[in-house]
Design a protein around this motif. Structure first.
Motif, short mmCIF file in Angstrom:
data_model
loop_
_atom_site.label_atom_id
_atom_site.label_comp_id
_atom_site.label_asym_id
_atom_site.label_seq_id
_atom_site.Cartn_x
_atom_site.Cartn_y
_atom_site.Cartn_z
N LYS A 161 0.90 -1.15 0.00
CA LYS A 161 0.00 0.00 0.00
C LYS A 161 0.93 1.18 0.00
O LYS A 161 1.86 1.23 0.80
CB LYS A 161 -0.89 0.03 1.26
N LEU A 162 0.68 2.10 -0.90
CA LEU A 162 1.59 3.24 -0.98
C LEU A 162 1.70 3.93 0.38
O LEU A 162 0.71 4.08 1.08
CB LEU A 162 1.10 4.24 -2.04
N TYR A 191 16.18 -8.35 2.39
CA TYR A 191 16.20 -9.81 2.36
C TYR A 191 14.89 -10.43 2.80
O TYR A 191 14.86 -11.45 3.46
CB TYR A 191 17.36 -10.35 3.21
N GLY A 192 13.78 -9.78 2.46
CA GLY A 192 12.48 -10.35 2.77
C GLY A 192 12.32 -11.70 2.09
O GLY A 192 12.69 -11.88 0.93
N SER A 193 11.79 -12.66 2.80
CA SER A 193 11.69 -14.01 2.28
C SER A 193 10.25 -14.38 1.95
O SER A 193 9.92 -14.70 0.83
CB SER A 193 12.26 -14.99 3.31
N GLU A 194 9.38 -14.32 2.96
CA GLU A 194 7.97 -14.62 2.76
C GLU A 194 7.16 -13.45 3.32
O GLU A 194 7.51 -12.86 4.34
CB GLU A 194 7.58 -15.91 3.49
N HIS A 195 6.04 -13.14 2.65
CA HIS A 195 5.26 -11.98 3.08
C HIS A 195 3.81 -12.13 2.66
O HIS A 195 3.48 -12.88 1.73
CB HIS A 195 5.84 -10.70 2.48
N ILE A 196 2.93 -11.42 3.36
CA ILE A 196 1.51 -11.49 3.05
C ILE A 196 0.81 -10.24 3.60
O ILE A 196 1.22 -9.69 4.63
CB ILE A 196 0.87 -12.77 3.64
N LEU A 197 -0.22 -9.80 2.91
CA LEU A 197 -1.06 -8.68 3.35
C LEU A 197 -2.36 -9.25 3.90
O LEU A 197 -3.12 -9.89 3.17
CB LEU A 197 -1.33 -7.72 2.19
N ARG A 198 -2.60 -9.05 5.21
CA ARG A 198 -3.80 -9.58 5.85
C ARG A 198 -4.32 -8.57 6.87
O ARG A 198 -3.54 -7.98 7.61
CB ARG A 198 -3.51 -10.91 6.57
N ASN A 199 -5.65 -8.42 6.91
CA ASN A 199 -6.30 -7.56 7.92
C ASN A 199 -5.66 -6.17 8.00
O ASN A 199 -5.35 -5.67 9.08
CB ASN A 199 -6.25 -8.23 9.29
N ASN A 200 -5.43 -5.57 6.85
CA ASN A 200 -4.87 -4.22 6.76
C ASN A 200 -3.50 -4.11 7.42
O ASN A 200 -3.14 -3.08 7.99
CB ASN A 200 -5.81 -3.18 7.38
N ALA A 201 -2.75 -5.20 7.34
CA ALA A 201 -1.37 -5.20 7.85
C ALA A 201 -0.52 -6.07 6.93
O ALA A 201 -1.01 -7.02 6.32
CB ALA A 201 -1.31 -5.73 9.28
N TYR A 202 0.73 -5.71 6.80
CA TYR A 202 1.67 -6.45 5.95
C TYR A 202 2.67 -7.17 6.84
O TYR A 202 3.34 -6.55 7.68
CB TYR A 202 2.38 -5.48 5.01
N TYR A 203 2.78 -8.48 6.66
CA TYR A 203 3.67 -9.30 7.47
C TYR A 203 4.84 -9.76 6.62
O TYR A 203 4.65 -10.26 5.50
CB TYR A 203 2.93 -10.53 8.01
N PHE A 215 -1.27 -0.77 8.89
CA PHE A 215 -1.80 0.41 8.22
C PHE A 215 -2.90 1.08 9.03
O PHE A 215 -3.18 2.27 8.84
CB PHE A 215 -2.30 0.06 6.82
N SER A 216 -3.54 0.34 9.92
CA SER A 216 -4.56 0.93 10.78
C SER A 216 -3.91 1.80 11.86
O SER A 216 -4.36 2.92 12.13
CB SER A 216 -5.40 -0.17 11.44
N GLN A 217 -2.84 1.28 12.45
CA GLN A 217 -2.13 2.00 13.50
C GLN A 217 -1.05 2.94 12.96
O GLN A 217 -0.46 3.71 13.72
CB GLN A 217 -1.48 1.00 14.47
N LYS A 218 -0.77 2.83 11.66
CA LYS A 218 0.28 3.62 11.02
C LYS A 218 1.62 3.46 11.74
O LYS A 218 2.27 4.43 12.14
CB LYS A 218 -0.11 5.10 10.95
N SER A 280 -0.09 -10.43 18.62
CA SER A 280 -1.39 -11.07 18.84
C SER A 280 -1.35 -12.51 18.36
O SER A 280 -0.45 -12.92 17.62
CB SER A 280 -2.48 -10.30 18.10
N ASP A 281 -2.34 -13.29 18.77
CA ASP A 281 -2.41 -14.69 18.34
C ASP A 281 -2.52 -14.77 16.81
O ASP A 281 -1.94 -15.67 16.18
CB ASP A 281 -3.60 -15.39 18.99
N PHE A 282 -3.28 -13.86 16.23
CA PHE A 282 -3.42 -13.82 14.77
C PHE A 282 -2.06 -13.56 14.12
O PHE A 282 -1.68 -14.21 13.13
CB PHE A 282 -4.41 -12.73 14.36
N ASP A 283 -1.30 -12.62 14.67
CA ASP A 283 0.04 -12.31 14.15
C ASP A 283 0.96 -13.52 14.26
O ASP A 283 1.71 -13.84 13.33
CB ASP A 283 0.65 -11.14 14.92
#
Length: 317
Positions: A161-162, A191-203, A215-218, A280-283
């Motif tokens: 997300k920009l 050196y990012g290896s694996e990544h995903i965008l979930r629940n308005n956050a990028y892991y 992105f919610s908490q900026k 969080s548990d989700f994280d």
């Protein structure tokens, strides 16, 4: 008679030299065409010396600090740490000979800010983009916002997300992408290896570091652990103290760089967790899935300590 033989001998030598020269030139041309990264075989992108995009040789630079290049028809739409640009590959023979490339290159600088601007628009990020014609503006919008990723290629990246963008996949001992903050021109995750965008956050999972861009908490949340060093999961270097020390030193460099740069960029919204349990548990579940994928996707690695326990159990000891 002797002079004729000498002249004939010289002629044969010259002809042989010319034949060898022509053969070598044909081989070189075929190799260049065969290994061309772009439609114009004179254009190349090197990962060394600031990822330079150049024409013919590095003395004729198109751009440096290149994050990604999207080739559309016969134009290169490139993204750098300093802005975006368009290079027309249809260079005339005369300009090719003179290496006169300025008329083929259009560069749009990014905004000049010192702090990360979350959820910035494309026009805010690159104020002069309105000077481009409608077709080029539409292509830039597709590059940054098209979920179908229409314009792809070996040097293409993609938007989180920009202003956050994932660079093209670089070749290294471990193939990797970098996370880039396009509003400040900083690489904030290497050196990012694996990544995903979930629940308005990028892991993002790196060996030794976990990152969540919320992105919610900026803000950015990071956790660093020697237990996630790639050497802990290696099939060949397991127990190698030298390799382990090298991996720890590399992680320390990343940590120190982050602690120096990110607090200012994020206006103090850069949080370092002391424990994996602070997520969080989700994280935690998300990072575990990314970690397992990162390890399984590499032939030289094995799950090892994660085969009989969860990532949370492994990192909580």
């Amino acid at each position: 008679m002797n002079s004729k033989r000498v002249l004939k001998w010289i002629g044969c030598v010259v002809a042989a030299i010319l034949l060898i020269y022509i053969t070598l030139m044909v081989i070189v041309i075929l190799l260049l065409v065969g290994s061309s990264e772009f439609k114009n075989s004179s254009i190349h992108l090197t990962e060394f010396r600031n990822s330079t995009l150049f024409y013919d040789d590095e003395d004729h630079k198109i751009a440096d600090k290149v994050v990604a290049v999207h080739e559309v028809d016969n134009k290169l739409y490139y993204i750098t740490l300093d802005g975006i640009g368009i290079f027309d590959e249809n260079v005339s023979l005369l300009d090719t000979w003179n290496k006169d490339l300025n008329k083929y290159n259009t560069f749009i600088p990014r905004i000049d800010v010192k702090e990360t601007h979350f959820n910035v628009s494309l026009d805010e990020l690159y104020p002069n983009i309105s000077s481009l014609d409608e077709t080029d503006r539409d292509i830039w919008h597709e590059i940054f916002f098209d979920s179908e990723k229409r314009y792809t290629g070996p040097h293409a990246g993609y938007t989180i997300k920009l202003p956050f963008y994932v660079s093209y996949r670089k070749e290294d001992m471990v193939k990797h992408n970098d996370i880039v903050d396009l509003s400040t021109g900083h690489i904030i995750g290497k050196y990012g290896s694996e990544h995903i965008l979930r629940n308005n956050a990028y892991y993002n999972f790196e060996f030794g570091k976990l990152t969540k861009i919320d992105f919610s908490q900026k803000g950015i949340y990071s956790y660093y652990s020697d237990n996630l060093n790639i050497g802990r999961f290696s099939k060949n270097n397991l127990g190698d103290e030298g390799y382990e020390s090298y991996a720890q030193n590399e992680l320390n460099k990343v940590r120190m760089k982050d602690l120096t740069v990110l607090p200012n960029l994020m206006n103090q919204q850069f949080i370092v967790f002391d424990s994996f349990n602070e997520f969080s548990d989700f994280d935690k579940d998300t990072f575990e899935a990314l970690a397992i994928n990162a390890i399984k996707n590499r032939k030289a690695l094995q799950l090892g300590p994660l085969e009989n326990q969860t990532l949370q159990q492994y990192l909580s000891k």
